[in-house]
Design an enzyme around this catalytic site. Structure first.
Site, mmCIF file in Angstrom:
data_model
loop_
_atom_site.group_PDB
_atom_site.id
_atom_site.type_symbol
_atom_site.label_atom_id
_atom_site.label_comp_id
_atom_site.label_asym_id
_atom_site.label_seq_id
_atom_site.Cartn_x
_atom_site.Cartn_y
_atom_site.Cartn_z
ATOM 1 N N GLU A 479 -18.733 -38.147 26.558
ATOM 2 C CA GLU A 479 -18.067 -37.255 27.501
ATOM 3 C C GLU A 479 -16.581 -37.561 27.711
ATOM 4 O OE1 GLU A 479 -20.683 -37.674 30.837
ATOM 5 O OE2 GLU A 479 -22.038 -36.108 30.126
ATOM 6 N N GLU A 545 -26.521 -32.581 25.911
ATOM 7 C CA GLU A 545 -27.389 -33.161 26.945
ATOM 8 C C GLU A 545 -27.953 -32.043 27.820
ATOM 9 O OE1 GLU A 545 -25.452 -36.131 29.299
ATOM 10 O OE2 GLU A 545 -24.721 -37.272 27.576
#
Length: 873
Positions: A479, A545
């Protein structure tokens, strides 16, 4: 005659050379905390120094693992025991700074070199052998292997003593909640979850220790290391039939520690073809040798699971001087090529293997065990579970580790592609404002402190795992991008030089992977959702995710929750009431999704009903994404498929390797050729995740009411092309009428021309009010159940349901010990949580590792089937 045999054996060994398989120093270690050791390492590593009062140590392992095995701490995975273990942030680093000592016998013969290899130490160490300090400065970095040439320091005809002092990370981080605590754990080149995350409590010693293998290797004058095998498979291939040639390129490093130049040959043989190259290595130097390329005729290719076989070629690469093998490395080579391209329709990357595009069905992986207790057997079991879910990719999350070679070996065997993150996360490394963090975003953005160490470690880990066929994607971080002076050299120099064959993503939800037109972080959501959401809401086109719940049943919960805390969560007026131990283990709410099955009466009932929700959630997740393959999506990766700690969220099986219904919902919804129901528009669809067109498939759609009455909706021959999904017919009217009062069972099947079932899918649908009133009133049935041994560690269980009965619904099979009735773990089931229609039977295969403890039984428990134990014939 005996003397003659020994003489011949000695001559043969001499002719073959020095090379031997490395062996582990994995037993007989002793340890002591630094505060109890008054002498220096040079004295401590003298074999005459007494270790009489030292305690046994676990190596490979961590300080906490050793303390647990010596019964000095309670099991941190049970209840709130972890809360009572001193945390290094409060104790100071010396509390978990330990000496590890090992006595061993080894000596170098004439012409031999002996090497001491550490595959992983967290976080830094000094190493001593027989009174000699081997490190001129502390060896530092969790992800940096270290090798010492110990030939000059070995004793002859007497034990050697190895002494290692291991220091914890610095800083250790304040575990003050949130993701990675105060974030400072990320100042190290180490794993970040050890300061706590939303799925785990802090690891109190931050996993300080000799956490990976310690090896001794003997070679001749030259050591061969870090071989590199590249396989090129041009064109578009099919799994079966004759193949056009593939190209194999091999290189390797050679190290000559001696004072003389060494002449020799690097060689290997593949499928009867020998490739070799003569080389000359200057004294006290290393070089990299590129061997001539090999054209492999009609290769047997390696494919991801569900698309073809996982063929692996055994290859031994050797360095030979004269007739002697100085050193060799044995590897398994999967011949395949990974490609990627931008899909303009979805606006995301798509992955191809051997020229064929693969719709990615993946799972996020943290680590096998949060305290780094690894074993090939556990790796094998966990990767096999992922194979059984019909997944084709595992992503290694960036807050953890570079996974071990044994993990990759299992992925090679089972056909799981791997996306390997490097070490960083948006949480610790500064992507977001976070009041729990010690330092501001600008400072955290520069983590770790030592960028050179990060790049050195990355180069080393790339060399360690790059030969595995399963390794498909490198990812810079979770991320967030790495600091530019790490990421740019990594992307532009290091990876092209050391690998150059795989897709590099700068970070896990990068626009390069998936254009996130919806805004936000580009991943999630992470909680329970209406199942229609997976079908009708367009999320990110390659979602790295997305996930949901994962609580196990009562047998799973009892393993780590004390009896007094086995209190089922309650949901009322938009709020959950949850026991404190459940909260400590990171429970994520099922919210209102239990109540339609009837309010949970107790924890057993809650766990039972949670499995229905689990199955539905994960079947719908993968079906919903598959229904829009290449139109909306090129893939999805579930957050997450396993827990390395006893957490109560995001898992298809628990820490103890006991599967729950999530696994079998995925097993169903992810199957390569699949018939499915879209709850958003009531369409029956087919999904084909293979390279073949499937023709002459009989599509059979039936309804069953709560008494078992059957209604045929349609029976029609169908076909579907390769790698596609398509709708066939609407069952909206039939369902509206049939399900109105009590709900209904919807049975979807595909049969081939031999009338064999190739896809079988049963949905339980609620009434018009959204409740499962019919299931709550379903009559109990007495199914016939038999179990028979069909091979070593292999059992077949058959359930038969009388034609006069209703559906025998949602049956959990378990292999249990006959005396304790506890489940035998791990056990692998060809299917589970199965339902048997009236007048039909189903057979499930169970596989396990037999032991001599007692004869197992099969446990059967269903929604409307009374629990019983079945003797194995």
């Amino acid at each position: 005659m005996k003397k003659l045999f020994l003489t011949l054996a000695t001559l043969l060994t001499s002719a073959l050379g020095f090379a031997q398989q490395p062996y582990e120093l994995n037993s007989g270690w002793k340890c002591a905390p630094v505060g109890k050791v008054a002498v220096k390492g040079t004295e401590l590593s003298n074999p005459s120094y007494s270790l009489a009062d030292w305690q046994p140590a676990t190596v490979p392992g961590t300080v906490l693992t050793t303390m647990l095995n010596n019964k000095q701490i309670p099991d941190p995975f049970y209840g709130i025991n972890n809360q009572h273990i001193p945390d290094i942030y409060q104790t100071g680093r010396d509390y978990y700074t330990y000496w590890f000592v090992k006595d061993f016998k080894e000596e170098a013969q004439a012409g031999e070199q002996v090497w001491l290899q550490f595959r992983g130490i967290n976080y830094s160490c000094d190493v001593f052998l027989n009174g000699k300090k081997l490190t001129d400065k502390p060896h530092t970095g969790m992800f940096l292997r270290k090798t010492f040439n110990i030939t000059p320091y070995l004793k002859k005809s007497s034990p050697n003593r190895l002494a290692v002092i291991v220091y914890p990370p610095d800083p250790v981080g304040n575990p003050n909640g949130g993701q990675g605590g105060d974030g400072t754990i990320a100042k190290n080149v180490s794993h970040q979850y050890v300061a706590g995350w939303d799925w785990i409590q802090p690891i109190r010693d931050r996993n300080t220790g000799i956490w990976d293998k310690v090896l001794i290797e003997k070679t001749g004058a030259v050591q061969l290391k870090n071989p590199h095998v590249v396989t090129l498979v041009p064109g578009t291939r099919m799994p079966d039939g004759p193949q056009k040639p593939a190209t194999i390129k091999v290189s390797t490093e050679l190290e000559n520690p001696t004072a003389s130049r060494i002449e020799g040959t690097v060689q290997y043989t593949l499928e009867g073809s020998k490739v070799s190259k003569k080389v000359s290595i200057p004294a006290k130097s290393s070089l990299t040798v590129d061997l001539p390329a090999l054209t492999l005729q009609n290769p047997k290719l390696w494919w991801p699971y569900g698309y073809g076989k996982q063929h692996l070629y055994p290859v031994t690469i050797q360095f030979v001087t004269g007739t002697r093998v100085s050193d060799e490395e044995k590897i398994q080579v999967g011949v395949r090529e990974i490609q990627t391209e931008w899909n303009a329709t979805t606006r995301s990357k798509q992955v191809s293997v051997n020229g064929q595009k693969i719709f990615i069905k993946g799972g996020n992986w943290i680590i096998s065990d949060a305290m780094l207790r690894f074993s090939p057997e556990r790796y094998d079991a966990e990767i096999r579970f992922h194979r059984d879910m019909h997944l084709n990719l595992i992503r290694i999350w960036g807050g953890a580790i570079t996974e071990r070679p044994e993990f990759y070996e299992a992925c090679d065997r089972y056909g799981l592609l791997v996306m390997q993150d490097f070490w960083g996360s948006g949480d610790c490394n500064g992507r977001w404002v976070d009041p729990a963090k010690l330092e501001d975003q600008w400072t955290r953005r520069k983590y770790p402190d030592d960028h050179s160490l990060f790049l050195e470690s990355a180069a080393d880990q790339v060399k360690m795992i790059r030969n595995h066929a399963s390794l498909a994607i490198w990812c810079g971080g979770n991320e967030i991008t790495l600091p530019s002076d790490i990421m740019l050299p990594l992307r532009d120099s290091l990876l092209p030089a050391l690998d150059g064959t795989r897709w590099f993503i700068d970070y896990s939800n990068s626009d390069d992977m998936s254009f996130n037109s919806l805004g936000g972080n580009g991943d999630g959501p992470y909680g329970i959702q209406p199942i229609t959401q997976f079908w009708s809401f367009k999320t990110w086109p390659f979602n790295s995710e997305v996930g949901s719940v994962g609580v196990g049943d009562i047998q799973s919960l009892e393993r780590f929750i004390p009896k007094e805390n086995l209190v089922a969560p309650q949901y009322s007026k938009g709020k959950s009431q949850v026991d404190s131990v459940w909260q400590y283990h990171k429970y994520i709410g099922y919210d209102q999704y239990i109540d339609p099955y009837g309010k949970a009466k107790d924890t057993r009932d809650f766990g039972r009903k949670a499995q229905l929700v689990n199955y539905d959630q994960y079947r719908a997740l993968m079906e919903g994404f598959s229904s829009h393959m290449w139109e909306w999506y090129t893939g999805t990766i579930i957050w997450k498929t396993q827990n390395p700690w006893t957490a109560l969220r995001g898992q298809m099986y628990d820490y103890y390797l006991d599967p729950n219904a999530c696994l079998y919902g995925l097993h169903n919804g992810s199957e390569p050729l699949h018939v499915m129901y879209n709850p958003a528009d009531s369409m029956v669809m087919l999904a084909n995740n293979t390279f073949q067109t499937h023709r002459d498939l009989m599509l059979v759609v039936k309804l069953y009411d709560m008494k078992g009455k059957e209604t045929l909706i349609t029976q029609v021959f169908s076909e579907i092309g390769p790698s596609t999904a398509r709708p066939y017919l609407s069952v909206a009217k039939a369902l509206a009428k049939a399900a109105k009062e009590d709900g209904v069972f919807l049975s979807l099947r595909l049969l081939n021309l031999n009338k064999e079932i190739v896809s079988d899918n049963l949905y339980w649908l609620p009434n018009e009010k959204g409740t499962y009133s019919g299931l709550q009133q379903l009559n109990t049935v007495d199914v016939q159940a038999t179990a028979k041994q069909v091979g070593q560690g292999k059992i077949e269980v058959t359930l038969r349901n009388d034609a006069r009965n209703p559906v025998a619904f949602f049956n959990r099979l378990s292999l249990v010990q006959s005396q304790t009735k506890q489940r035998i773990l791990p056990t692998f089931y060809s299917d589970n949580y199965i339902s048997v229609l009236p007048g039909e039977q189903k057979t499930v295969t169970l596989e396990y590792t037999p032991s001599s403890e007692n004869k197992p039984l099969v446990s059967l428990e269903g929604w409307n089937v009374t629990e019983r134990f079945i003797a194995i014939q």
